[in-house]
Structure formats: C-alpha cells, structure tokens
Scaffold this motif. Structure first.
Motif, short mmCIF file in Angstrom:
data_model
loop_
_atom_site.label_atom_id
_atom_site.label_comp_id
_atom_site.label_asym_id
_atom_site.label_seq_id
_atom_site.Cartn_x
_atom_site.Cartn_y
_atom_site.Cartn_z
N SER A 14 0.93 -1.23 0.16
CA SER A 14 -0.03 0.22 0.14
C SER A 14 0.93 1.21 0.06
N ALA A 15 1.89 1.31 0.86
CA ALA A 15 2.92 2.35 0.90
C ALA A 15 3.52 2.53 -0.43
N LYS B 141 2.37 2.00 -3.59
CA LYS B 141 1.56 2.44 -4.27
C LYS B 141 1.34 4.06 -4.36
N GLU B 142 1.43 4.62 -2.89
CA GLU B 142 1.54 6.10 -2.63
C GLU B 142 2.81 6.70 -2.65
N GLN B 143 3.83 5.90 -2.86
CA GLN B 143 5.11 6.24 -2.75
C GLN B 143 5.46 6.80 -1.55
N LYS B 144 5.16 5.97 -0.33
CA LYS B 144 5.41 6.62 1.02
C LYS B 144 6.45 5.97 1.87
#
Length: 393
Positions: A97-98, A100-103
């Motif tokens: 998930s991170a 995908k959000e580039q976090k």
C-alpha cells in the motif's frame, strides 16, 4: 582513444552479452544498462532488460524495468519463504500500500524486514537469484544492443551491496550449460509433473520424502509455479524433478492450454519439418506441417492454428508472398505469423517487421538446437498466451 560516450553502447550476438559486459574498454559510472533484444523488438509491448551498476564491475539489480522500491518487495516475496508467513502478511500488505502511494523507500523497507527477523544474507541471496534467473532469460533472447544510462542517485536507492559482475556472469554461463543438459528431460518449466503412484510406493524412499513429493505434485501446478511456491531457484527445481523423472517416479505433461494449441509450420524441407515437429511436440503442442506453400492457405483455414511459422525461400511462392495472402483473408488475418530463415539478413528482418511478423533464424548447427527450442518456446508463449510470458519465469 575512445571517449566515455563512445564506450557506453555496444551490439552483441547470441551468447555474447556476458563477454561484452566484461570488456575492460567499457567505462562504468553509476547507472544501468538498457538492453534491447532484436528478437523482441517487434512486439507491441517492447521488452527491455536492465542491469544496474553501482560500482565498476558490480551488478546491483536486474529486471525488465529500471530499479524502484517495488523491485525489493517483489524479489523478497518471490525468493524468501518467510515473507509468506501469517505473521508477516500484514506487514507485506502495508508495504504494498505504501509503495502505491510512494510513501516508503527501499531502505526503510529493508530496515523493517531486518526488524522482523529477515536477515541481510537472505535479502542479498534473493537479489542474487533474481539476477541469475533474469540472465537465464537474457541469454536465450539472442542478439541485441545495450546502452548505458548514468544515474548518480542509483547507489542511494538500493540498500543491498552489489555483486561481482565477473563472478555472476561466469555463474550465468555455467547455468546455461546446466539448462542445456536438462532440456531433453525438462523441455519446458511450463510442464505439469504427474506421479506414478505404484512406482512411488515401490520406491525405496523415506516416508517423509515420499510424502513431500506427493504434497508438491498434488496441486497440479507446472514446474515454474512449483518453484515460485517453494521460493526456490527454477534451476534447482528443474534438477530435482529431472532426478525424479529419470527414476520414473513421475513424468511430465503439457498444460491443458498447451495441448489445445496448434502450431503450424510451412517449409519445403522434410528435414526441417521433422526437426520442428520433434522440438515443438516436446513442448506439448499439437504440430501441423505443410510442405507445399501452394496449398498452405487452404490448410491454415482448415486447421485454424494458434501460430504459423513460415519459411522464406520456398519454390513457387515465397514466404512473404504467402504472408500477404494470409493477411488478405479476414478469418486468418489475426493469426500470429513467424518468418523462418537460415539467412541472417537484416533485410529479411525488416521485411518481417513491415509484414507484422516475428522473425526467427533456423539453427545452422547441432549446438544451436537447444537455444532454438528455447526461442520457439518463448515465442509461442508470448504470441499465443501473452507478451508477459518469459522463459524460465
């Protein structure tokens, strides 16, 4: 004296890629080699290979796209069985998930993996296996061109030390020899292993080993999927199953989708037809042959093959003329076509591209047959089942 710009690209013939990469005249900065394989250049979705270099003589990653943090997670999931444990699944989901959000960065994910009990050695070994498996594919794709793209940031993006280029490429070439030795027994990693229960029961095997073999085979997965399920190197799995095939504990069968696919070859040479039938038949496909180009159109309409291989030089009608006739038939126009020739002429390759065909060179010596079969396998899977099907995957 060559300049840096002049040394940052090269062409290579089949099996020459390792030698070219080790050329001392090449000057490396941090960055990646972008490799275009001639045989794959005509696809709708062009396939490039990438090799990351973070020090002279050091390979840091490989794949079919430039490095990003997602590569670390995918490699860990593929080659580290521990990442599939229930206790780690929530963490893997959060990383995905991170990403995908580039976090999250690769370094942060790496540190988190270490905190969860995955060792640096496991991660490094996973990346090493990925590079070797990518090279297994790269060395079957034949000739091409490579160009170097510098990147001053690459070193900071990859959390794991690189590997000696000379050592890895030497091992990659040794693996090619092992794959060739296995090819008569394991013609494709997309084949299903089928147990012979009576032979297995009579075999003098420890009960734990017999139960393990039964467990691995019972789900009816092809060898490449078994390798993924076990988080193992495909070559290691191939060698293990070859041992069991030799012991007649099991045999290999083509996938149902393979059995239903008809592959047709049109060539005026009886020897070529016989050789092609043997090589493609060993991969599990139905093979139809046609020796007379004049009746080929009628035979294609009757057989309705999934892919057609056509010789260029035939009496009466050339391969390119036959391609034109096929393309003019609405019911046949969408069939994937591959031009076959023993002549490595660039003009023939260009004509094949203009005709919307793939291009494949016939083996000119017995030492080239194994590689030719690998090329056949990759082409058929890519054209019939989709461009993402890569040999050894």
């Amino acid at each position: 004296m060559q300049t840096l710009e002049q040394t940052q690209q090269f062409s290579f013939q089949s099996q020459e890629l390792p030698t070219k990469l080790l050329d001392p005249a090449l000057v490396h900065s941090d960055g990646h080699w972008k490799i275009q394989f001639s045989r794959l250049a005509n696809r709708k979705e062009n396939t490039f290979g990438y090799l990351g270099i973070t020090d002279a003589g050091t390979i840091s990653y490989s794949g079919y796209r430039p490095w990003n943090s997602r590569e670390l997670l995918q490699t860990a999931k593929r080659y580290i069985l521990q990442t599939r444990q229930d206790s780690l699944k929530p963490h893997v989901a959060r990383w995905q998930s991170a990403l995908k959000e580039q976090k999250i960065t690769a370094h942060a994910m790496y540190e988190h993996m270490l905190q969860l009990g995955i060792t640096p050695e496991q991660i490094q070994q996973a990346l090493r296996l990925k590079i070797l498996n990518d090279f297994d594919a790269f060395l079957t794709f034949g000739a091409g061109e490579a160009s170097f793209i510098p990147s001053t940031q690459l070193r900071d993006l990859i959390p794991v030390p690189g590997f000696s280029m000379a050592g890895l490429l030497d091992e990659a070439q040794k693996r090619q020899v092992l794959w060739q030795q296995l090819r008569p027994i394991i013609p494709s990693m997309q084949m299903l292993p089928v147990l012979d229960p009576q032979v297995l029961e009579a075999a003098n095997l420890p009960q734990s080993q017999r139960q393990w073999i039964e467990k691995v085979v019972q789900h009816q997965r092809p060898l490449n999927k078994i390798a993924i399920g076990l988080a193992k190197d495909p070559l290691e799995v191939a060698r293990l199953f070859a041992k069991w095939v030799r012991a007649e504990l099991l045999h290999l069968e083509p996938l149902p989708q393979t059995q239903s696919t008809k592959v047709m070859i049109i060539d005026d040479s009886p020897l070529v037809l016989k050789q092609f039938h043997s090589l493609v038949g060993a991969l599990g496909y139905q093979v139809e042959v046609c020796q007379q180009a004049e009746i080929a159109l009628q035979q294609i309409a009757q057989v309705k093959p999934g892919i057609v291989f056509i010789d260029i030089n035939m009496p009466g009608i050339t391969g390119f003329e036959l391609v034109k006739e096929i393309r003019q038939q609405p019911s046949l126009a969408a069939i994937p076509l591959v031009i076959l020739t023993g002549e490595q002429k660039l003009s023939n390759k260009w004509r094949a591209q203009w005709s919307g065909c793939e291009f494949l060179t016939k083996p000119l010596a017995s030492t080239e047959i194994n590689q030719f079969q690998l090329q056949l396998q990759e082409l058929i899977y890519a054209l019939v089942f989709g461009p993402s099907m890569i040999v050894g995957a």
